[in-house]
Design an enzyme around this catalytic site. Structure first.
Site, PDB file in Angstrom:
ATOM      1  N   GLU B  59       0.745  -1.308   0.077  1.00 39.86           N
ATOM      2  CA  GLU B  59       0.113   0.111  -0.077  1.00 39.86           C
ATOM      3  C   GLU B  59       0.901   1.210   0.004  1.00 39.86           C
ATOM      4  O   GLU B  59       0.450   2.272  -0.735  1.00 39.86           O
ATOM      5  CB  GLU B  59      -0.927   0.013   1.146  1.00 39.86           C
ATOM      6  CG  GLU B  59      -2.110  -0.971   1.145  1.00 39.86           C
ATOM      7  CD  GLU B  59      -1.751  -2.542   1.560  1.00 39.86           C
ATOM      8  OE1 GLU B  59      -0.707  -2.601   1.868  1.00 39.86           O
ATOM      9  OE2 GLU B  59      -2.698  -3.173   1.318  1.00 39.86           O
ATOM     10  N   HIS B 128      -9.088  -4.296  11.514  1.00 38.74           N
ATOM     11  CA  HIS B 128      -9.694  -4.321  10.038  1.00 38.74           C
ATOM     12  C   HIS B 128     -11.047  -3.161  10.025  1.00 38.74           C
ATOM     13  O   HIS B 128     -11.712  -3.290   9.092  1.00 38.74           O
ATOM     14  CB  HIS B 128     -10.096  -5.425   9.575  1.00 38.74           C
ATOM     15  CG  HIS B 128      -9.239  -6.357   8.783  1.00 38.74           C
ATOM     16  ND1 HIS B 128      -8.035  -6.562   9.540  1.00 38.74           N
ATOM     17  CD2 HIS B 128      -8.959  -7.057   7.600  1.00 38.74           C
ATOM     18  CE1 HIS B 128      -7.364  -7.366   8.874  1.00 38.74           C
ATOM     19  NE2 HIS B 128      -7.635  -7.736   7.872  1.00 38.74           N
TER      20      HIS B 128
HETATM   21  C1  LIG Z   1      -1.675  -4.196   4.914  1.00 40.61           C
HETATM   22  C2  LIG Z   1      -2.547  -5.375   4.050  1.00 40.61           C
HETATM   23  N1  LIG Z   1      -2.927  -5.191   2.999  1.00 40.61           N
HETATM   24  C3  LIG Z   1      -4.051  -6.077   2.626  1.00 40.61           C
HETATM   25  C4  LIG Z   1      -4.521  -7.104   3.280  1.00 40.61           C
HETATM   26  C5  LIG Z   1      -5.691  -7.902   2.779  1.00 40.61           C
HETATM   27  N2  LIG Z   1      -5.196  -9.282   2.549  1.00 40.61           N
HETATM   28  C6  LIG Z   1      -5.469 -10.197   3.450  1.00 40.61           C
HETATM   29  S1  LIG Z   1      -4.610 -11.670   3.400  1.00 40.61           S
HETATM   30  C7  LIG Z   1      -4.103 -10.984   1.821  1.00 40.61           C
HETATM   31  C8  LIG Z   1      -3.246 -11.952   0.734  1.00 40.61           C
HETATM   32  C9  LIG Z   1      -1.752 -12.490   1.523  1.00 40.61           C
HETATM   33  O1  LIG Z   1      -1.253 -13.356   0.735  1.00 40.61           O
HETATM   34  P1  LIG Z   1      -0.048 -14.240   1.390  1.00 40.61           P
HETATM   35  O2  LIG Z   1       0.713 -13.350   2.041  1.00 40.61           O
HETATM   36  O3  LIG Z   1       0.385 -15.021   0.278  1.00 40.61           O
HETATM   37  O4  LIG Z   1      -0.817 -15.041   2.349  1.00 40.61           O
HETATM   38  P2  LIG Z   1      -1.896 -16.414   2.270  1.00 40.61           P
HETATM   39  O5  LIG Z   1      -3.131 -15.950   2.509  1.00 40.61           O
HETATM   40  O6  LIG Z   1      -1.575 -17.137   1.019  1.00 40.61           O
HETATM   41  O7  LIG Z   1      -1.612 -17.413   3.339  1.00 40.61           O
HETATM   42  C10 LIG Z   1      -4.487  -9.778   1.592  1.00 40.61           C
HETATM   43  C11 LIG Z   1      -4.218  -8.924   0.522  1.00 40.61           C
HETATM   44  C12 LIG Z   1      -4.115  -7.068   4.656  1.00 40.61           C
HETATM   45  N3  LIG Z   1      -4.764  -8.015   5.640  1.00 40.61           N
HETATM   46  N4  LIG Z   1      -3.298  -6.316   5.099  1.00 40.61           N
END
Ligand SMILES: Cc1ncc(C[n+]2csc(CCOP(=O)(O)OP(=O)(O)O)c2C)c(N)n1
Ligand SMILES: Cc1ncc(C[n+]2csc(CCOP(=O)(O)OP(=O)(O)O)c2C)c(N)n1
Ligand SMILES: [Mg+2]
Ligand SMILES: [Mg+2]
Lengths: 363, 323, 363, 323
Positions: B59, B128
């Site tokens: 972000e 959140h």
């Molecule tokens: C700073 C932030 N940006 C966006 C999100 C929304 N979000 C939650 S999980 C996720 C994907 C994360 O993917 P990854 O790091 O590969 O972990 P996985 O879900 O595959 O275990 C996103 C975009 C968040 N929680 N925090």
């Protein structure tokens, strides 16, 4: 490209012979199988209730498919080794020994939940088991893990912190700040990237520019790194053990990338779970790369247990999960006044500090 | 035509993409995934890679990038999956979007929109559920709007995109699926104009975002069960703020209850209350009352988060206290 | 270790022969000398007034010692090439062609300042010269530079953005987020790390864990990188030109680390300027590595100009700086009401939007 | 003994380092450089590498690290060279320091102190002059204090370090060099207790941080030139807040003018004004008045920044308006 394509293909057998694995007793090997089953059955039960509706809110991120990572790494924890992870935290929580009851009750938002119903699915905690959550902000836990390692070194304790993050989390700046600090100050932290190849609907290729792998970025900080095949419990343990030894003996950090896969959507709310990945891909992983099946077959082949014994074990775990569901249902809702509890330690403990001046505003 | 809040925003984005070649949508999962909350559904298919861009989870990086691009005339509409995630990009938003024009003596401007949901109520937990409209409005150089209906969301979004200053649009995941009348023909709603959502004479309920619906529900019950006619004023825009409309209504009703999902300490309602008592003290027949989210981090427990947010019951109680 | 110790020793001569340098006219070479003198004399004049007190406030970060970096890189800018930097911004500002008058007046906080006295030393801007400031938050400009490059690509313009940052700034997470985005989206941005070996009082060794150099971290993102000797204008130009061509022709990013040195403290307020560095070290750089002296001697050796001509040129520049000081002194203070100007474009331009609703609060 | 604000904080840090082996000072230039503003002068020489640690320019990283360490019982005192830089660490401060205890149901706590200057007035420009005490106080889970004198700075700093919750201490670069009486013997000042810095009967001037000195200067002139006796109440702590002291004083004087270096919209004074009118409306003989920083980004121009901050003149004018 995903790290998978790059990493040298190795025989699981090699890792079975690794000292840390060679000395495993049958009992321990069977316990690992049980732990993986506990994660899977717990989540399938939670999913059932979530989909039935009415009992849970918010998100539910399932760990199913990645069980060998949490179980394999956590199986190596000693007295002063700590764990912290992101919101996909049920697997690590159960692996460190949390009970299904308090975990399930947390999903139901009940007072008997591990976090008294205040944290929900993304925020399981058990400091008494060296488990520090459960964090919802992507990569937000990476400097916290660094801090746990800092505290261990500060206190002169021989231990480490295993800090888990996802393949998408590596693009949060704070993770890089943490890598530099870890290397600069020689802190015993192990960053374990659970690379399930997707961050929500975005494949690794579309989110990360890499040379060969995500772990390799550690090179720029002079940090040791490795890549492990997350479907093989032996390999996960062998490579994690190298990192733990590096942390314990040299107080040095490691970045360990573990290739794995999640069977379900990003969260239960993921409407596109099957859009951004082909059904074949998902099927292939379930059939050829399932860590539970692979481990179970291995143990049967090793003569550690029989197929019947495995089914028996699974049946027990299913019962445990079902009982946890009932426990959650039967548990009390938290009381309205509890909204204002657990905000300030001083207030909760009714100290002078907690009773001086106004701490809460509005009604 | 009855349109959802989600669809109204989607239409606003589509119309502005068509109107101005420099409008580009950037955010996590906004393109191929159609948006985590489906607000950008169909836009990528329709307008392609150049106009609708999926971003990694960075972000600070991509919002800062959007700010820089806006200095050269691009008009980025950045989606934050949740406004809560703005905190990892806080420096970029406050300092680069908010202060660069000033520090350059007006040599540049940042026509950027940062949008996404900012609300509690869906049990996603404390990290959140932040509602930073008070923080943004505290910052001269930035603008912030909080639409409460589909009609307002579309009109304000189009205006925000055309505005030549940085505008933060705070939506609400609980409203995305709600429907309101939205005209076929194009329209925009200027920033800084409040809207009387219900006429009344006995007390003014002042709110923004979803709290407006809470106020309307309370107003209904007050009339039906207590014969109290509450006027409901929807601020719509927090900065710029329609202070005149606030003072006009309260000068008429002589009583005000503020309904605000912000946490109490220095929430938007604190500013409104301070302003009312300062500017029309003698018009007040009773102290200005405030109804905010209960003052603790957002709790997960579905049973309790319901009552942590302002409820019609709490609004009614406050009104009865002063009427 | 500092990058210096790692990079292959090369003869300045090599770089003089580089096409981009070989085609330089005498006039151009002399202009570079003048630009470097302008930076040095401007800052020495500013320093004099700052120390005299009463005319300036806040910080004053001097660029003296690093002149060849700004002048060398900026000398390659074409119509669609842009520049953005941090708070140590006087050198870049003058190099892009800003007048000493508006720059000096800005330091005095006068209405005639380039930023109307609103930005001060850290915030010089000249968008008409593709110069986007002047930013006070360490690394805060790194995603802005990325955005300028994004805009160029979006508009289909063949150009690039040179985004300058310090050796200490590389440890801000947003810089890494920017690197990943630059590589992932193939954006024509050039990150130029002006490695003067210190971030305030902290040496590079104490702030950054590296393999061999700071630029090398780019490797993890698959980004091209290089290291240049900042005391040699020819080398700076030759290596920057490679990066610009990569940006223009392939729309690819580059990280270029330039070794340099600041003679004065971190800012004029730096009480320890001589504590964290030995007097010898500073002296050695001034005598053996001064970019102005080296360039001047080189031009004399090349027969481009005589020592007298150089002195004459310096004298002219000194006059220009003195005149700028007088201009700043004679300029008017900004008016109190200007405090509320340049906050909102819509208000300043008296549009309907700017006149709808209340934009300012309190008195 | 006359002691500077800087020295008082320095003593507080030294005393707490000696008292508790888990107290560690971490920040940019705090050790070998003695602190950018010399607040930590001599501590590294005296206590060494383990207790006083220089950090790279990675606020999100090292503050997050401090929060994690505090969960295991370390008591880090983190220096932000300027509180303005908190914005690159905002998520760590708000979510990890502020929300983790709650989300864990009270299973952990974060005994961390984050300190540094938060003020305008030294012409360091808009990005370096933020005063986020209103943002921090908006966030349940966090505490924030803003000492106005050397005596308060020392007593509150020691208390903050001993507090088992995260405490933000906001200092002021314009006060570091000012001197006040500070006793030889050890003392602490509890958080949440306001202090009457000057007794009065006609109007209450409520302030925190350096604005207290502005209020005191105004009070002097009001007495000398207008025969108006202003009481000056120093909040000292913003959260927890000594609401009783505020209400007690205003109930006595029946008039209040708030002096606050925050920007007006949702500044601390908005909360105080809203509270006073809500709780003792009938005690008020006039609307509560506010004097804030002029509502624009902090301007560099030394000639103008002086008048952008609250001045005694503006305070006096407000008092005369209502007395
Ligand atoms: C700073 C932030 N940006 C966006 C999100 C929304 N979000 C939650 S999980 C996720 C994907 C994360 O993917 P990854 O790091 O590969 O972990 P996985 O879900 O595959 O275990 C996103 C975009 C968040 N929680 N925090
Ligand atoms: C986020 C942030 N943290 C800290 C500071 C204070 N600060 C200003 S310059 C500086 C040192 C930067 O050093 P470097 O990046 O090497 O650039 P140089 O000053 O050497 O040109 C610091 C710590 C800041 N301005 N922003
Ligand atoms: Mg993933
Ligand atoms: Mg440097």
């Amino acid at each position: 490209m995903t790290a998978t394509q790059e990493k040298p293909v190795v025989e699981a057998a090699d890792f079975a012979k690794a000292a840390i694995n060679a000395k495993l007793t049958k009992k321990e090997k069977i316990r690992f199988l049980r732990e993986m089953f506990r994660i899977r059955r717990f989540e399938q039960t939670a999913l059932k209730y979530y989909q039935a509706g009415g009992s849970m809110g918010g998100f539910l991120h399932l760990y199913i498919g990645q069980e060998a990572v949490a179980v394999g790494t956590v199986s190596l924890m000693g007295k002063n080794d700590h764990v912290i992870t992101a919101y996909r935290d049920h697997g690590h929580a159960l692996a460190v020994g949390m009970g299904m009851n308090e975990c399930m009750a947390e999903l139901f938002g009940k007072a008997t939940g591990c976090s008294k119903g205040k944290g929900g699915s993304m925020h399981f905690f058990a400091p008494d088991k060296n488990y520090w959550g459960g964090h919802g902000i992507v990569a937000g836990q990476t400097p916290l893990g660094l801090g746990l390692a800092y505290a261990l070194k500060y206190k002169g304790l021989k231990g480490c912190c295993m800090c888990f993050l996802g393949d998408g989390a590596v693009n949060q700046g704070v993770y890089h700040e943490s890598l530099n600090l870890a290397a600069l100050w020689k802190l015993p932290v192990i960053y374990i990237i659970e690379n399930n190849q997707y961050s929500m609907g975005t494949s690794l290729e579309r989110s990360s520019a890499v040379k060969n792998s995500l772990a390799e970025r550690a090179e720029g900080y002079g940090i040791a790194w490795d890549i492990a095949n997350g479907e093989d419990l032996y390999e996960v343990r062998a490579k994690t053990w190298n990192a733990i030894r590096r942390a314990h003996d040299e107080s040095l950090p490691t970045v360990l990338e573990v290739d794995t896969y999640r069977y379900y959507g990003h969260s239960v709310a993921d409407a596109n779970a099957k859009k951004y990945r082909s059904a074949d891909e998902i099927e292939r992983y379930k059939t050829d790369h399932d860590p539970l099946r692979l481990w179970q077959d291995l143990l049967i082949a090793e003569g550690v247990l029989t197929a019947e014994a495995a089914d028996q074990l699974d049946a027990e775990v299913k019962e445990e999960a079902a009982a946890a569901g009932q426990f959650a249902i039967d548990s009390e809702q938290p009381l309205p006044q509890s909204i204002f509890e657990d905000v300030y330690w001083e207030v909760d403990n009714k100290t002078d500090a907690g009773q001086t001046g106004r701490h809460f505003f509005g009604e | 035509m009855l349109t959802t809040y989600r669809k109204a925003i989607n239409e606003a984005l589509a119309e502005e993409i068509l109107r101005d070649e420099n409008v580009v949508i950037i955010g996590e999962e906004v393109a191929q995934y159609n948006g985590a909350y489906k607000v950008t559904e169909g836009l990528w298919e329709r307008f392609g890679d150049k106009r609708v861009v999926d971003a990694p989870i960075s972000e600070a990086g991509f919002i800062g990038m959007g700010i820089g691009a806006s200095m050269l005339g691009i008009r980025p509409v950045m989606e934050l999956m949740f406004w809560s995630f703005a905190y990892v990009a806080w420096d970029q938003i406050i300092n680069n979007a908010g202060q660069c024009r000033y520090m350059s003596g007006g040599l540049l401007n940042c026509p950027i929109v940062i949008r996404g949901p900012a609300n509690g109520g869906t049990n996603v937990g404390a990290t959140h559920s932040h509602t930073p409209e008070n923080f943004i409005a505290n910052t001269p150089g930035l603008k912030v709007v909080c639409p409460a209906t589909a009609y307002d969301a579309k009109g304000l979004m189009k205006m925000a995109i055309r505005d030549n200053d940085p505008v933060c649009v705070m939506e609400n995941t609980l409203l995305y699926g709600e429907s309101w009348e939205v005209p076929e023909e194009e329209y925009v709603i200027p920033l800084g104009v409040a809207d009387i959502k219900r006429e009344g004479k006995d007390v003014t309920l002042i709110a923004h975002g979803r709290a407006v619906l809470t106020a309307l529900k309370a107003a209904e019950i007050l009339e039906a069960e207590h014969g109290i006619y509450a006027e409901v004023l929807d601020l719509r825009s927090i900065r710029p703020l329609d202070e005149e409309a606030i003072l006009r209504s309260v000068a008429k009703t002589h009583r005000a209850v503020l309904v605000d999902e912000n946490k109490p300490f220095c929430g938007v309602s604190a500013q409104i209350a301070a302003t009312i008592q300062e500017k029309i003290f003698d018009e007040l027949d009773a102290p200005v009352q405030r109804v905010n989210s209960l003052d603790a981090p957002a709790i997960y427990s579905p049973a309790l988060e319901r009552i942590q947010l302002p409820t019609p019951e709490r609004v009614i109680q406050k009104v009865l206290d002063i009427c």
